[in-house]
Write a protein that holds these residues in place. Structure first.
Motif, mmCIF file in Angstrom:
data_model
loop_
_atom_site.group_PDB
_atom_site.id
_atom_site.type_symbol
_atom_site.label_atom_id
_atom_site.label_comp_id
_atom_site.label_asym_id
_atom_site.label_seq_id
_atom_site.Cartn_x
_atom_site.Cartn_y
_atom_site.Cartn_z
ATOM 1 N N LYS A 1 0.840 -1.200 0.000
ATOM 2 C CA LYS A 1 0.000 0.000 0.000
ATOM 3 C C LYS A 1 0.875 1.251 0.000
ATOM 4 C CE LYS A 1 -3.754 2.255 2.503
ATOM 5 N NZ LYS A 1 -3.086 3.549 2.569
ATOM 6 N N GLN A 2 0.515 2.182 -0.867
ATOM 7 C CA GLN A 2 1.307 3.408 -1.022
ATOM 8 C C GLN A 2 0.705 4.559 -0.206
ATOM 9 O OE1 GLN A 2 4.211 3.305 -3.093
ATOM 10 N NE2 GLN A 2 3.650 1.134 -2.832
ATOM 11 N N ASN A 3 1.582 5.423 0.257
ATOM 12 C CA ASN A 3 1.158 6.642 0.972
ATOM 13 C C ASN A 3 0.564 7.606 -0.060
ATOM 14 O OD1 ASN A 3 0.888 9.039 2.375
ATOM 15 N ND2 ASN A 3 2.820 8.764 3.509
ATOM 16 N N PRO A 4 -0.676 8.117 0.167
ATOM 17 C CA PRO A 4 -1.278 9.066 -0.802
ATOM 18 C C PRO A 4 -0.403 10.277 -1.091
ATOM 19 C CG PRO A 4 -2.924 8.288 0.734
ATOM 20 C CD PRO A 4 -1.614 7.788 1.253
ATOM 21 N N ALA A 5 0.514 10.569 -0.179
ATOM 22 C CA ALA A 5 1.409 11.716 -0.409
ATOM 23 C C ALA A 5 2.463 11.413 -1.456
ATOM 24 C CB ALA A 5 2.073 12.134 0.902
ATOM 25 N N ASP A 6 2.618 10.108 -1.796
ATOM 26 C CA ASP A 6 3.657 9.731 -2.746
ATOM 27 C C ASP A 6 3.147 9.654 -4.176
ATOM 28 O OD1 ASP A 6 5.458 9.569 -0.684
ATOM 29 O OD2 ASP A 6 5.127 7.409 -0.345
ATOM 30 N N TYR A 7 1.878 9.886 -4.399
ATOM 31 C CA TYR A 7 1.339 9.884 -5.754
ATOM 32 C C TYR A 7 0.250 10.956 -5.844
ATOM 33 C CZ TYR A 7 -2.337 7.050 -3.593
ATOM 34 O OH TYR A 7 -3.330 6.606 -2.774
ATOM 35 N N THR A 8 -0.109 11.310 -7.051
ATOM 36 C CA THR A 8 -1.168 12.301 -7.285
ATOM 37 C C THR A 8 -2.211 11.712 -8.204
ATOM 38 O OG1 THR A 8 -0.062 13.295 -9.184
ATOM 39 C CG2 THR A 8 0.391 14.266 -7.012
ATOM 40 N N ALA A 9 -3.450 12.161 -8.006
ATOM 41 C CA ALA A 9 -4.551 11.680 -8.841
ATOM 42 C C ALA A 9 -5.527 12.823 -9.058
ATOM 43 C CB ALA A 9 -5.243 10.492 -8.188
ATOM 44 N N SER A 10 -5.933 13.002 -10.294
ATOM 45 C CA SER A 10 -6.898 14.056 -10.631
ATOM 46 C C SER A 10 -7.603 13.661 -11.910
ATOM 47 C CB SER A 10 -6.200 15.404 -10.798
ATOM 48 O OG SER A 10 -7.118 16.404 -11.173
ATOM 49 N N GLY A 11 -8.940 13.662 -11.848
ATOM 50 C CA GLY A 11 -9.689 13.229 -13.022
ATOM 51 C C GLY A 11 -9.432 11.772 -13.286
ATOM 52 N N THR A 12 -8.911 11.444 -14.449
ATOM 53 C CA THR A 12 -8.589 10.045 -14.783
ATOM 54 C C THR A 12 -7.089 9.836 -14.919
ATOM 55 O OG1 THR A 12 -8.823 10.518 -17.133
ATOM 56 C CG2 THR A 12 -10.797 9.710 -15.975
ATOM 57 N N THR A 13 -6.281 10.747 -14.363
ATOM 58 C CA THR A 13 -4.819 10.652 -14.474
ATOM 59 C C THR A 13 -4.216 10.333 -13.116
ATOM 60 O OG1 THR A 13 -4.769 12.213 -16.310
ATOM 61 C CG2 THR A 13 -2.705 11.859 -15.136
ATOM 62 N N LEU A 14 -3.396 9.291 -13.092
ATOM 63 C CA LEU A 14 -2.649 8.887 -11.896
ATOM 64 C C LEU A 14 -1.184 9.080 -12.192
ATOM 65 C CD1 LEU A 14 -2.315 7.460 -9.110
ATOM 66 C CD2 LEU A 14 -2.333 5.267 -10.368
ATOM 67 N N THR A 15 -0.482 9.763 -11.302
ATOM 68 C CA THR A 15 0.943 10.029 -11.491
ATOM 69 C C THR A 15 1.703 9.418 -10.324
ATOM 70 O OG1 THR A 15 0.439 12.091 -12.650
ATOM 71 C CG2 THR A 15 2.698 11.786 -11.857
ATOM 72 N N THR A 16 2.666 8.553 -10.647
ATOM 73 C CA THR A 16 3.473 7.879 -9.624
ATOM 74 C C THR A 16 4.941 8.099 -9.916
ATOM 75 O OG1 THR A 16 3.646 5.824 -10.903
ATOM 76 C CG2 THR A 16 1.700 6.090 -9.463
ATOM 77 N N ALA A 17 5.753 7.538 -8.996
ATOM 78 C CA ALA A 17 7.181 7.489 -9.300
ATOM 79 C C ALA A 17 7.360 6.570 -10.503
ATOM 80 C CB ALA A 17 7.952 6.973 -8.094
ATOM 81 N N SER A 18 8.443 6.689 -11.204
ATOM 82 C CA SER A 18 8.665 5.911 -12.409
ATOM 83 C C SER A 18 8.696 4.411 -12.087
ATOM 84 C CB SER A 18 9.972 6.340 -13.070
ATOM 85 O OG SER A 18 10.177 5.614 -14.260
ATOM 86 N N LEU A 19 7.913 3.661 -12.847
ATOM 87 C CA LEU A 19 7.815 2.216 -12.629
ATOM 88 C C LEU A 19 8.579 1.478 -13.717
ATOM 89 C CD1 LEU A 19 4.007 1.887 -11.775
ATOM 90 C CD2 LEU A 19 5.932 2.196 -10.196
ATOM 91 N N ALA A 20 9.272 0.428 -13.282
ATOM 92 C CA ALA A 20 10.007 -0.402 -14.243
ATOM 93 C C ALA A 20 9.089 -1.495 -14.778
ATOM 94 C CB ALA A 20 11.226 -1.011 -13.573
ATOM 95 N N GLY A 21 9.483 -2.093 -15.864
ATOM 96 C CA GLY A 21 8.694 -3.172 -16.423
ATOM 97 C C GLY A 21 8.571 -4.350 -15.453
ATOM 98 N N GLY A 22 7.427 -5.029 -15.491
ATOM 99 C CA GLY A 22 7.199 -6.161 -14.604
ATOM 100 C C GLY A 22 6.586 -5.789 -13.272
ATOM 101 N N THR A 23 6.290 -4.505 -13.086
ATOM 102 C CA THR A 23 5.678 -4.058 -11.837
ATOM 103 C C THR A 23 4.199 -4.403 -11.845
ATOM 104 O OG1 THR A 23 7.253 -2.231 -11.671
ATOM 105 C CG2 THR A 23 5.243 -2.077 -10.345
ATOM 106 N N GLU A 24 3.704 -4.856 -10.674
ATOM 107 C CA GLU A 24 2.280 -5.101 -10.500
ATOM 108 C C GLU A 24 1.680 -3.920 -9.753
ATOM 109 O OE1 GLU A 24 1.613 -8.741 -8.508
ATOM 110 O OE2 GLU A 24 2.417 -9.993 -10.132
ATOM 111 N N MET A 25 0.531 -3.427 -10.223
ATOM 112 C CA MET A 25 -0.094 -2.272 -9.573
ATOM 113 C C MET A 25 -1.604 -2.371 -9.731
ATOM 114 S SD MET A 25 0.626 1.826 -10.105
ATOM 115 C CE MET A 25 -0.070 1.938 -11.751
ATOM 116 N N TYR A 26 -2.327 -2.079 -8.639
ATOM 117 C CA TYR A 26 -3.780 -1.998 -8.685
ATOM 118 C C TYR A 26 -4.228 -0.954 -7.671
ATOM 119 C CZ TYR A 26 -3.788 -4.908 -4.452
ATOM 120 O OH TYR A 26 -3.577 -5.395 -3.191
#
Length: 316
Positions: free
Chosen positions: A48-73
């Motif tokens: 589980k990620q801290n909401p302070a570590d990502y941003t969300a607005s509308g239909t756009t989610l912005t996270t730290a850069s993810l490498a290939g093979g990462t699982e996210m939901y």
């Protein structure tokens, strides 16, 4: 049947879940519209990620850069919890009842006034720059105009000499100047004229009138002469005004037969109207014919009267 504990719930709430397929990079698309990062629970590699570590607005989610093979939901937590701020682009004109003027910031778009009606005159204040005015009908110019300086005005006709007139008389007599057809000119060298009685526009000098600047127009010229020494052999008298454009001639037959005093003196009067331009001149010639050169042009002789006088006035 009796049981111990809380009563089982009749219904259960399920959070909407979205699994991202092969997420990479920093920007991801949400399947639900959210207001901010508190509207969802984000899990990366089941952490589980801290909401302070990502941003969300509308239909756009912005996270730290993810490498290939990462699982996210994510779980849309906001779907079961009321949010304070409405989602972006979710408020239309019909939702707005009132708004403080302090909320209107930035530059307004260009507005055409073509359809504006019923504006009270009291609300039309301020000034319009000269560059904004392309044309103005004369009917719109009402009221008193402000004082205007003519210092910089150009191409205006010279009005300094529109009042032009002169009147000058011969100061002394000139003897034996005509009688044999010799013409006596008002501007002949040596002819003495007194200081003009009137010389508005300063056009008269030495028996010659010159139209001053601004004095072009129609003139009335008059010449009165008192000639002495007329004999019976003098049968004709001529006089004329000579201007720069033409000659205006007058004829007097049998001057001796019509003399009016015992010393054979006679008065002659001529008038003419002439069109004159700036710089044009006018002079007078007087002559007695068919006799000897014994006729005199009478001057004032020290008396306060005018024996021979040349006059002119600008009519229009």
């Amino acid at each position: 049947m009796a049981y111990i504990g809380n009563k089982p719930g009749a219904k259960y709430a399920t959070l909407t879940r979205q699994t991202f397929s092969s997420p990479t990079g920093t920007s991801h698309t949400l399947s639900q519209t959210v207001t901010n990062s508190d509207d969802l629970l984000l899990y990366i590699n089941n952490v589980k990620q801290n909401p302070a570590d990502y941003t969300a607005s509308g239909t756009t989610l912005t996270t730290a850069s993810l490498a290939g093979g990462t699982e996210m939901y994510c779980l849309y937590y906001g779907k079961t919890t009321e949010t304070v701020a409405p989602p972006a682009s979710s408020v239309g004109d019909s939702h707005i009842v009132d708004m403080a003027s302090s909320k209107l910031t930035g530059a307004l778009p260009a507005i055409s006034g073509a359809s504006l009606t019923n504006l009270p005159a009291g609300n039309l204040t301020g000034t319009v720059a000269d560059a904004r005015i392309s044309a103005l009908t004369a009917s719109k110019l009402t009221g008193a105009l402000p004082a205007i300086s003519g210092a910089s005005l150009t191409n205006l006709p010279d009005q300094s000499a529109t009042d032009v007139k002169f009147s000058a008389c011969l100061s002394t007599s000139h003897n034996n100047v005509t009688g044999d057809g010799t013409g006596w000119w008002t501007n002949t060298a040596g002819v003495s004229w007194s200081t003009p009685i009137i010389n508005t526009g300063s056009g008269f000098s030495g028996g010659l009138f010159t139209v001053p600047a601004g004095g072009a127009g129609t003139y009335l010229f008059s010449f009165h002469s008192w000639i002495g020494g007329i004999l019976s052999t003098h049968t004709e008298a001529y006089g004329y005004f000579e201007t720069s454009n033409r000659i205006y001639e007058a004829y007097h037959g049998s001057p001796y037969a019509s003399y009016v005093v015992a010393n054979t003196s006679q008065s002659f009067n001529w008038q003419t109207i002439a069109d004159m331009d700036v710089g044009d001149t006018c002079k007078v010639k007087m002559g007695i014919y068919n006799g000897t050169k014994v006729c005199d042009m009478r001057g004032n002789g020290g008396f306060n009267y005018t024996s021979t006088v040349f006059q002119g006035v600008l009519l229009a």
